[in-house]
Design a protein around this motif. Structure first.
Motif, short mmCIF file in Angstrom:
data_model
loop_
_atom_site.label_atom_id
_atom_site.label_comp_id
_atom_site.label_asym_id
_atom_site.label_seq_id
_atom_site.Cartn_x
_atom_site.Cartn_y
_atom_site.Cartn_z
N ALA A 48 41.05 -21.95 -39.15
CA ALA A 48 42.12 -20.87 -39.44
C ALA A 48 43.25 -21.17 -39.29
N LEU A 49 43.80 -22.48 -38.92
CA LEU A 49 45.05 -22.88 -39.08
C LEU A 49 45.15 -23.59 -40.65
N GLY A 50 44.13 -24.18 -40.93
CA GLY A 50 44.11 -24.90 -42.40
C GLY A 50 43.95 -23.78 -43.66
N ASN A 51 43.29 -22.66 -43.18
CA ASN A 51 43.22 -21.71 -44.55
C ASN A 51 44.24 -20.68 -44.47
N GLY A 52 45.04 -20.63 -43.03
CA GLY A 52 46.08 -19.57 -43.27
C GLY A 52 45.82 -18.40 -42.44
N LYS A 53 44.71 -18.25 -41.77
CA LYS A 53 44.12 -16.96 -41.22
C LYS A 53 44.82 -16.62 -39.92
N LEU A 54 45.10 -17.96 -39.26
CA LEU A 54 45.65 -17.40 -37.83
C LEU A 54 47.10 -16.97 -38.24
N LYS A 55 47.76 -17.80 -39.27
CA LYS A 55 49.36 -17.36 -39.37
C LYS A 55 49.20 -15.89 -40.02
N ALA A 56 48.29 -15.42 -40.69
CA ALA A 56 48.21 -13.97 -41.31
C ALA A 56 47.96 -13.21 -40.19
N ALA A 57 47.04 -13.38 -39.16
CA ALA A 57 46.70 -12.60 -38.09
C ALA A 57 47.76 -12.20 -37.41
N LEU A 58 48.42 -13.39 -36.86
CA LEU A 58 49.68 -13.01 -36.02
C LEU A 58 50.70 -12.19 -36.83
N ALA A 59 50.97 -12.71 -38.07
CA ALA A 59 51.92 -12.25 -38.59
C ALA A 59 51.75 -10.54 -38.70
N CYS A 65 40.59 -10.83 -29.14
CA CYS A 65 40.84 -12.05 -30.10
C CYS A 65 41.54 -11.84 -31.46
N VAL A 66 42.65 -12.24 -31.83
CA VAL A 66 43.41 -12.03 -33.03
C VAL A 66 42.46 -12.45 -34.22
N LEU A 67 41.66 -13.45 -34.00
CA LEU A 67 40.92 -13.90 -35.16
C LEU A 67 39.40 -13.19 -35.46
N THR A 68 38.85 -12.90 -34.06
CA THR A 68 37.33 -12.73 -34.36
C THR A 68 37.27 -11.06 -33.79
N GLY A 69 38.13 -10.53 -33.17
CA GLY A 69 38.21 -9.14 -32.66
C GLY A 69 37.12 -9.07 -31.37
N ARG A 70 36.74 -10.10 -30.88
CA ARG A 70 36.03 -10.17 -29.51
C ARG A 70 36.83 -9.70 -28.56
N ALA A 128 49.83 -8.95 -36.59
CA ALA A 128 49.75 -8.28 -35.04
C ALA A 128 51.51 -7.91 -34.70
N PHE A 129 52.21 -8.99 -35.12
CA PHE A 129 53.48 -8.91 -34.64
C PHE A 129 54.50 -8.36 -35.62
N LYS A 130 54.03 -8.17 -37.04
CA LYS A 130 54.92 -7.55 -37.98
C LYS A 130 55.86 -8.60 -37.92
N ASP A 131 56.01 -9.87 -38.06
CA ASP A 131 57.15 -10.77 -38.04
C ASP A 131 56.36 -12.10 -38.84
N GLY A 132 57.37 -12.29 -39.83
CA GLY A 132 56.97 -13.33 -40.90
C GLY A 132 57.65 -14.58 -40.43
N LYS A 133 58.38 -14.62 -39.34
CA LYS A 133 59.21 -15.82 -38.88
C LYS A 133 58.60 -16.51 -38.01
N LEU A 134 57.30 -16.56 -37.64
CA LEU A 134 56.56 -17.26 -36.71
C LEU A 134 56.30 -18.56 -37.11
N ALA A 135 56.21 -19.61 -36.16
CA ALA A 135 56.22 -21.17 -36.56
C ALA A 135 55.12 -21.56 -35.69
N ILE A 136 54.07 -21.76 -36.53
CA ILE A 136 52.83 -22.47 -35.92
C ILE A 136 52.99 -23.85 -36.15
N PRO A 137 52.93 -24.87 -35.24
CA PRO A 137 52.88 -26.27 -35.24
C PRO A 137 51.82 -26.55 -35.81
N GLU A 138 51.75 -27.63 -36.68
CA GLU A 138 50.56 -28.12 -37.27
C GLU A 138 49.42 -28.75 -36.49
#
Length: 245
Positions: free
Chosen positions: A76-87, A28-33, A89-99
């Motif tokens: 994680a969506l509200g505080n930006g942690k999902l976006k940061a984790a994906l960025a 898991c990109v958020l918890t490491g599980r 992981a993929f070394k890509d700042g152009k990810l578009a996460i729908p609200e």
């Protein structure tokens, strides 16, 4: 619902870390599980950077995995942690996460469940109608019994009793499974009027339905049943290759 002993509930990977000795492990990109394909939920990354649910883990290309339930994902969506984790992981700042990603995931999980129920219905394994279910249940011809979320207590109790009689389990307290869908949702999904109770005729059908049902319940509840080998705090997990697919 009743599944006979030793009857698998999902694919061969269910309940096993990594899905067996030869299956790659997901993280898991958020918890490491860690967990197998049936234990986590996949997000697909489209070529344009759009992040979309891939609940059947079939979309080609890049993907990341989640073990959290809806409430934690929304945080994680509200505080930006999902976006940061994906960025990271993929070394890509152009990810578009729908609200509305949390809503999209729930809708996709519901669709996977009702699609499975529809397949079982077309195969003649899904029983509808209180009278038919009660009759087959008393003859021991029901492997799994379900009630809509808004089914009346009295109607459910009568079918539960018939089911216990057919299984020779009177006094056991065995009851049908309350689905996380109401009668309107089930009726629309299955193209039938007033679907309040439903049953499955054999254990194999019950196992096939249990997999998407379990995934939906996990998402609506505390999260997927993955082994906890990483950090428990969302966003604090070190990122490794096992997280991506």
């Amino acid at each position: 619902m009743r599944i006979p002993h030793n009857e698998p509930l999902g694919s061969a990977s269910s309940g096993k870390r990594g899905g067996g000795s030869d299956a790659p492990e997901r993280r898991c990109v958020l918890t490491g599980r860690h967990g197998g394909r049936d234990d986590l939920l996949r997000l697909a990354i489209a070529p344009d950077g759009a992040v979309l649910p891939d609940v059947n883990a079939r979309a080609p290309g890049r993907g990341a995995w989640l073990s959290v339930g809806r409430a934690d994902l929304e945080n994680a969506l509200g505080n930006g942690k999902l976006k940061a984790a994906l960025a990271r992981a993929f070394k890509d700042g152009k990810l578009a996460i729908p609200e509305d990603l949390a809503d999209r995931i729930e809708a996709a999980l519901v669709r996977a469940l009702v699609d499975r129920l529809g397949l079982e219905m077309r195969a003649g394994k899904l029983l509808l109608g209180s009278d038919r279910i009660a009759n087959d249940a008393r003859m021991g011809k029901v492997a799994a019994l379900y009630h809509a979320a808004d089914a009346s207590a009295d109607g459910a109790r009568k079918l539960d009793q018939a089911w216990r009689v057919g299984l020779d389990e009177e006094g056991s307290g065995l009851v049908g499974d309350r689905l996380p869908l109401d009668r309107d949702a089930l009726s629309v999904a299955l193209g039938r009027d007033n679907v309040v109770h439903l049953a499955l005729a054999d254990a194999a059908s019950a196992a096939r339905v249990q997999a998407p049902l379990g995934r939906l319940r996990a998402y609506l509840g505390a999260g997927f049943a993955a082994g906890n080998d990483g950090a428990d705090q969302a966003g604090d997990a070190p990122l490794g290759q096992a997280q991506l697919d």
